[in-house]
Motif scaffolding. Structure first.
Motif, PDB file in Angstrom:
ATOM      1  N   ILE A  39      52.661  67.745  78.205  1.00 28.22           N
ATOM      2  CA  ILE A  39      53.088  68.728  77.194  1.00 28.22           C
ATOM      3  C   ILE A  39      53.467  68.035  75.899  1.00 28.22           C
ATOM      4  O   ILE A  39      53.123  68.498  74.808  1.00 28.22           O
ATOM      5  N   GLU A  42      50.237  66.988  74.140  1.00 27.79           N
ATOM      6  CA  GLU A  42      49.517  68.131  73.578  1.00 27.79           C
ATOM      7  C   GLU A  42      50.260  68.732  72.382  1.00 27.79           C
ATOM      8  O   GLU A  42      49.652  69.061  71.373  1.00 27.79           O
ATOM      9  N   TYR A  43      51.556  68.880  72.513  1.00 29.56           N
ATOM     10  CA  TYR A  43      52.341  69.500  71.452  1.00 29.56           C
ATOM     11  C   TYR A  43      52.360  68.629  70.197  1.00 29.56           C
ATOM     12  O   TYR A  43      52.300  69.143  69.078  1.00 29.56           O
ATOM     13  N   ALA A  49      51.387  75.845  68.178  1.00 30.48           N
ATOM     14  CA  ALA A  49      51.662  75.900  69.615  1.00 30.48           C
ATOM     15  C   ALA A  49      50.757  76.954  70.249  1.00 30.48           C
ATOM     16  O   ALA A  49      50.883  78.144  69.980  1.00 30.48           O
ATOM     17  N   ILE A  53      49.952  75.926  76.163  1.00 33.01           N
ATOM     18  CA  ILE A  53      51.084  75.004  76.254  1.00 33.01           C
ATOM     19  C   ILE A  53      52.290  75.716  76.851  1.00 33.01           C
ATOM     20  O   ILE A  53      52.979  75.181  77.712  1.00 33.01           O
ATOM     21  N   TRP A  54      52.518  76.937  76.434  1.00 34.21           N
ATOM     22  CA  TRP A  54      53.661  77.688  76.957  1.00 34.21           C
ATOM     23  C   TRP A  54      53.463  78.066  78.416  1.00 34.21           C
ATOM     24  O   TRP A  54      54.419  78.151  79.184  1.00 34.21           O
TER      25      TRP A  54
END
Length: 67
Positions: A39, A42-43, A49, A53-54
């Motif tokens: 994460i 990626e973030y 966002a 991802i969430w």
């Protein structure tokens, strides 16, 4: 500095391969830590966002609560 982005991309790819190999939906040793590293990679590589991802963050929370 041009090599840094390539190394970060390679690290994210290898992280995903490790997660898929270990069946990340079942929390085994270091699954939550590896998902957290994924994460973060990626973030930090994207300016916006994405929903995916969430979704992974939600999975991390569910796996952590199950342990």
């Amino acid at each position: 500095s041009g090599r840094t982005l390539a190394l970060a991309s390679e690290y994210r790819l290898r992280t995903v391969q490790c997660l898929v190999t270990s069946d990340y939906t079942k929390s085994v040793d270091n699954t939550i830590e590896t998902l957290t590293l994924y994460i973060h990679g990626e973030y930090s590589s994207r300016w916006d966002a994405e929903v995916g991802i969430w979704v992974v963050i939600g999975m991390i929370v569910r796996l952590a609560m199950r342990e």
